[in-house]
Structure formats: C-alpha cells, structure tokens
Design a protein around this motif. Structure first.
Motif, PDB file in Angstrom:
ATOM      1  N   GLU A   1       0.835  -1.200   0.000  1.00  0.00           N
ATOM      2  CA  GLU A   1       0.000   0.000   0.000  1.00  0.00           C
ATOM      3  C   GLU A   1       0.876   1.258   0.000  1.00  0.00           C
ATOM      4  O   GLU A   1       0.597   2.233  -0.712  1.00  0.00           O
TER       5      GLU A   1
ATOM      6  N   LYS B   1       2.453   1.766  -3.349  1.00  0.00           N
ATOM      7  CA  LYS B   1       1.439   2.247  -4.290  1.00  0.00           C
ATOM      8  C   LYS B   1       1.229   3.748  -4.135  1.00  0.00           C
ATOM      9  O   LYS B   1       1.191   4.489  -5.117  1.00  0.00           O
TER      10      LYS B   1
ATOM     11  N   ASN C   1       4.106   5.546  -5.514  1.00  0.00           N
ATOM     12  CA  ASN C   1       3.983   5.467  -6.973  1.00  0.00           C
ATOM     13  C   ASN C   1       3.054   6.581  -7.481  1.00  0.00           C
ATOM     14  O   ASN C   1       3.390   7.322  -8.403  1.00  0.00           O
ATOM     15  N   HIS C   2       1.906   6.715  -6.821  1.00  0.00           N
ATOM     16  CA  HIS C   2       0.942   7.747  -7.208  1.00  0.00           C
ATOM     17  C   HIS C   2       1.527   9.133  -7.011  1.00  0.00           C
ATOM     18  O   HIS C   2       1.367  10.019  -7.851  1.00  0.00           O
TER      19      HIS C   2
ATOM     20  N   ALA D   1       4.031   9.952  -9.704  1.00  0.00           N
ATOM     21  CA  ALA D   1       3.395  10.161 -11.005  1.00  0.00           C
ATOM     22  C   ALA D   1       2.689  11.518 -11.061  1.00  0.00           C
ATOM     23  O   ALA D   1       2.819  12.256 -12.038  1.00  0.00           O
TER      24      ALA D   1
ATOM     25  N   TYR E   1       3.665  14.732 -13.330  1.00  0.00           N
ATOM     26  CA  TYR E   1       2.634  15.275 -14.221  1.00  0.00           C
ATOM     27  C   TYR E   1       2.523  16.788 -14.037  1.00  0.00           C
ATOM     28  O   TYR E   1       2.495  17.554 -14.992  1.00  0.00           O
TER      29      TYR E   1
ATOM     30  N   ASN F   1      -3.538  14.014 -22.788  1.00  0.00           N
ATOM     31  CA  ASN F   1      -3.346  14.291 -21.363  1.00  0.00           C
ATOM     32  C   ASN F   1      -3.096  12.964 -20.648  1.00  0.00           C
ATOM     33  O   ASN F   1      -3.971  12.109 -20.595  1.00  0.00           O
TER      34      ASN F   1
ATOM     35  N   ILE G   1      -1.101  10.719 -17.326  1.00  0.00           N
ATOM     36  CA  ILE G   1      -0.272  10.549 -16.133  1.00  0.00           C
ATOM     37  C   ILE G   1       0.433   9.213 -16.301  1.00  0.00           C
ATOM     38  O   ILE G   1      -0.209   8.206 -16.581  1.00  0.00           O
ATOM     39  N   SER G   2       1.753   9.227 -16.151  1.00  0.00           N
ATOM     40  CA  SER G   2       2.515   8.005 -16.352  1.00  0.00           C
ATOM     41  C   SER G   2       3.029   7.485 -15.024  1.00  0.00           C
ATOM     42  O   SER G   2       3.763   8.180 -14.333  1.00  0.00           O
ATOM     43  N   LEU G   3       2.633   6.272 -14.671  1.00  0.00           N
ATOM     44  CA  LEU G   3       3.102   5.701 -13.398  1.00  0.00           C
ATOM     45  C   LEU G   3       4.483   5.085 -13.568  1.00  0.00           C
ATOM     46  O   LEU G   3       4.739   4.412 -14.567  1.00  0.00           O
ATOM     47  N   PRO G   4       5.374   5.305 -12.604  1.00  0.00           N
ATOM     48  CA  PRO G   4       6.718   4.742 -12.726  1.00  0.00           C
ATOM     49  C   PRO G   4       6.790   3.231 -12.487  1.00  0.00           C
ATOM     50  O   PRO G   4       7.714   2.578 -12.943  1.00  0.00           O
ATOM     51  N   ILE G   5       5.826   2.659 -11.758  1.00  0.00           N
ATOM     52  CA  ILE G   5       5.821   1.210 -11.517  1.00  0.00           C
ATOM     53  C   ILE G   5       4.458   0.665 -11.928  1.00  0.00           C
ATOM     54  O   ILE G   5       3.442   1.294 -11.672  1.00  0.00           O
TER      55      ILE G   5
ATOM     56  N   TYR H   1       1.257  -1.195 -11.427  1.00  0.00           N
ATOM     57  CA  TYR H   1       0.601  -1.548 -10.167  1.00  0.00           C
ATOM     58  C   TYR H   1      -0.822  -2.044 -10.342  1.00  0.00           C
ATOM     59  O   TYR H   1      -1.544  -2.209  -9.370  1.00  0.00           O
TER      60      TYR H   1
ATOM     61  N   SER I   1      -4.968   0.446  -8.804  1.00  0.00           N
ATOM     62  CA  SER I   1      -4.122   1.609  -8.573  1.00  0.00           C
ATOM     63  C   SER I   1      -4.360   2.667  -9.636  1.00  0.00           C
ATOM     64  O   SER I   1      -4.398   3.862  -9.333  1.00  0.00           O
ATOM     65  N   GLY I   2      -4.556   2.229 -10.872  1.00  0.00           N
ATOM     66  CA  GLY I   2      -4.789   3.163 -11.966  1.00  0.00           C
ATOM     67  C   GLY I   2      -6.047   3.995 -11.753  1.00  0.00           C
ATOM     68  O   GLY I   2      -6.048   5.215 -11.925  1.00  0.00           O
TER      69      GLY I   2
ATOM     70  N   GLN J   1      -7.537   4.452  -8.876  1.00  0.00           N
ATOM     71  CA  GLN J   1      -7.366   5.269  -7.671  1.00  0.00           C
ATOM     72  C   GLN J   1      -6.624   6.570  -7.958  1.00  0.00           C
ATOM     73  O   GLN J   1      -7.042   7.635  -7.502  1.00  0.00           O
ATOM     74  N   ILE J   2      -5.528   6.478  -8.721  1.00  0.00           N
ATOM     75  CA  ILE J   2      -4.774   7.700  -8.992  1.00  0.00           C
ATOM     76  C   ILE J   2      -5.609   8.631  -9.864  1.00  0.00           C
ATOM     77  O   ILE J   2      -5.579   9.851  -9.688  1.00  0.00           O
TER      78      ILE J   2
ATOM     79  N   LYS K   1      -7.826  10.365  -7.478  1.00  0.00           N
ATOM     80  CA  LYS K   1      -7.048  11.349  -6.706  1.00  0.00           C
ATOM     81  C   LYS K   1      -6.879  12.618  -7.534  1.00  0.00           C
ATOM     82  O   LYS K   1      -7.054  13.731  -7.044  1.00  0.00           O
ATOM     83  N   TYR K   2      -6.536  12.416  -8.804  1.00  0.00           N
ATOM     84  CA  TYR K   2      -6.356  13.540  -9.725  1.00  0.00           C
ATOM     85  C   TYR K   2      -7.664  14.312  -9.862  1.00  0.00           C
ATOM     86  O   TYR K   2      -7.680  15.554  -9.815  1.00  0.00           O
TER      87      TYR K   2
ATOM     88  N   GLU L   1      -8.310  16.291  -6.656  1.00  0.00           N
ATOM     89  CA  GLU L   1      -7.352  17.400  -6.551  1.00  0.00           C
ATOM     90  C   GLU L   1      -7.753  18.559  -7.455  1.00  0.00           C
ATOM     91  O   GLU L   1      -7.538  19.721  -7.114  1.00  0.00           O
TER      92      GLU L   1
ATOM     93  N   PRO M   1      -8.301   1.745   0.906  1.00  0.00           N
ATOM     94  CA  PRO M   1      -7.411   1.018  -0.004  1.00  0.00           C
ATOM     95  C   PRO M   1      -7.876  -0.387  -0.356  1.00  0.00           C
ATOM     96  O   PRO M   1      -7.352  -0.977  -1.285  1.00  0.00           O
TER      97      PRO M   1
END
Lengths: 119, 231
Positions: free
Chosen positions: A94, A97, A100-101, A104, A108, B53, B55-59, B61, B65-66, B68-69, B72-73, B76, B167
C-alpha cells in the motif's frame, strides 16, 4: 523426549540464533524483526532443557508422543510469523502504491508547469 | 458539473488513439486523463506524440491503482464526476452523457454502463460467471445489477472520496456492493460494448477463476458485513 531429539533441538536453535545475530550485524534484518526469531530459538532451547515439562503437558493434552507437541508449538509459531509477515507485505504494498501515485502526480504537475513556461 | 474520464491503459498502444479520438468526437465537453500503468509497449510514446493528457506511473501496479490515482487527480482538480473508461476500445463514448445525466439530474451516486438492462444476457461461460456474481450481489444487497462486471462506471464526488479513502476497494463488483451498503444509489444504463480489436484482455482462463473466487469471496464474506453508513 529422547536425548537425540533434545540435542538436535539445542543445536538447531543455537545455529539459528547465530544466523539471526549475524544477519542483524550485516544489516540484512532489522533488530525489531529479529526479536521474534530470537524468541523462537529460546522457545526451542527451553523445550529441550525442560523436557520433563514438555512431556507432562503433552501427556495431559493427550498427545501420542512429546515430539508431536514440540512440532505443534513450532508450526503454530511459524504460522503466526507467516501471517504477520504477510500483513507487513500488504502494508508495504500500500505504501509503495501511494509513493507510486505521488511520484506520477508530481511528475505530471511539473510537466504541465514546464509546458506553461514554454508557452 | 466538471466531468473527468479516467482511461487506464496498460500496453494499449494499438487501441489508445482510437479510444481518445472517440472521446474527443463524442464526449468533447468532458476532460479525460490517460493513466499509463508503466506499459511495456510504446503506449507512452503514442500518447506523447498525439499530445494526449496522460499521467505516467513509474511502476506497474494494476487496474485498481490506476483508477485510484485517476480519482485522486479528479479530486485534486475539483471534478464532480469521474468515469472509468477502458482504454482498449470496448467502451463507446456516446453513452457517457447518459451516465453523467443520471448523476447530475437524477441524483444517483454511481451510474454503470450495462449491456443487459434491456438486452438479454447470452449464454456463455463468461456470462455464467456474471450471473453468479449477480446472484451473490442480490443475496447481499437485495438489488439487481444486470451487468456487475461492466468496467464503465461513473462515480460522483462522494463515491470517489470513499474509493480513494479505502485502499481495500477495487474497481470490481464487490465495491459496488460496498457502496450500496453505504446507502449510495446505483443506476444502470443500457449501453453497447464492442469486442476488443487488438491486444489481449488481462483475464485468461486461470485469471478468470482467480477473479471469480476473489470477487465472490469479497462479496459474500467481506462486503456483506459492511457497516451501514451514509444518509
């Protein structure tokens, strides 16, 4: 318990104790995490020293042989330790993760800012 | 209301352009964001070349997770509605307006694009799985969701916050059960979905069984005992 079993238990626990200390010194295991293994080895040594107590308990609990009781204690110990490790992995997962977010989203935002500056 | 379309993409270099073009043509009043989940192919390059447009994740997951981010975006940046939209070309952008309408005008918390509101479910092994999940959901919530595995879902702010804050929630049917237990209103809209053209689905035979087991377990033993909350 036979004397052979007791000797094997003592040797095994001393070996694992030494390994544990060595790994802590090499910084491959955290001190806090090593405690559970030290407890395990101490448990083994105690069981081999006080074999009379082990025999008494296993008889009262209805085990066929004292060695079975020793096995049961060690299996329970390993199961609990395995479960705790699994839990720790989930928590770590967790955290990674979220990191990671965070990376990213930060990248961005930086990219967008640069684009704005460029214009 | 500000609407964000979240397009999770993993190795979708062949489909992503078509998907985004579809969005730009049929849902251009909404913003979108591609979540590139550390693709091994040139998804990233394709998006950069087209100026999408992203967002590129480094790992890498996974899908959860995709999404969720993406949420979050969305939170925000002050979006009111987030829509989960597959990057593989299976979903069609023309139906998004109806999903948004249900949340905007009819005060639903979650709107799902379902293939089987008015259409009949075909008989196949896949649909057997779908029926089993549907039955489990009916048992636990008492409500009928015709297409529980549909990946086209719109969430309002409340549902988004719930999703980001917990989570253990995945973009799978068990989360819908959780949300229903939290007194959120769920609405299904009839949509069409196309077969994917390129690349392969992440569900193969073995993974499907694993998926079914985890979703059924979660619905029947975890989500069934969700503390009731909300209104």
């Amino acid at each position: 318990m036979t004397i052979t079993l007791r000797i094997i238990l003592v040797i095994c626990s001393i070996l694992s104790f030494v390994l544990c200390i060595k790994k802590v010194k090499q910084a491959k295991l955290k001190t806090a995490d090593s405690i559970i293994w030290v407890i395990g080895t101490v448990l083994l040594i105690l069981m081999s020293i006080f074999s009379v107590a082990v025999e008494w308990i296993s008889e009262k609990l209805g085990f066929m042989a004292p060695v079975n009781f020793v096995f049961l204690v060690m299996i329970s110990f390993l199961l609990i330790e395995g479960f705790i490790s699994n839990m720790k992995i989930s928590i770590l997962d967790e955290k990674v993760k979220n990191l990671n977010h965070y990376i990213a989203l930060k990248e961005y935002r930086e990219e967008k800012n640069e684009e704005k500056k460029g214009k | 209301m500000k609407v964000l379309i979240i397009v999770p993409a993993y190795n979708e270099a062949l489909n992503i352009e078509k998907t985004i073009n579809d969005l730009n043509n049929n849902a251009k009043e909404y913003d979108y964001v591609i979540i590139n989940d550390c693709s091994k192919d040139n998804t990233k390059e394709v998006c950069e070349k087209n100026g999408f447009n992203m967002i590129s994740l480094p790992i890498n997951y996974g899908l959860t997770s995709g999404i969720q981010i993406g949420m979050k975006y969305a939170l925000e940046n002050g979006y009111d509605i987030a829509i989960q939209f597959d990057g593989d070309g299976q979903h069609q952008a023309k139906y998004l307006k109806q999903l948004v309408k249900e949340i905007e005008e009819n005060n639903y918390d979650i709107a799902i694009g379902s293939r089987f509101v008015t259409q009949k479910k075909p008989k196949s092994i896949r649909m057997l799985g779908s029926n089993m999940i549907q039955l489990a959901m009916k048992l636990v919530t008492g409500k009928k969701i015709t297409d529980p595995t549909s990946g086209m879902r719109a969430f309002n702010k409340k549902a988004m916050q719930e999703f980001v804050g917990n989570p253990s929630l995945t973009p799978e049917p068990d989360t819908i059960v959780y949300m229903m237990k939290k007194k959120m209103k769920v609405k299904e809209i009839q949509v069409e979905m196309s077969e994917r053209e390129f690349g392969e689905s992440y569900l193969n035979a073995f993974k499907s069984i694993e998926y079914m087991l985890s979703v059924m377990f979660s619905i029947l033993f975890i989500r069934a005992f969700t503390k009731k909350g909300g209104k």
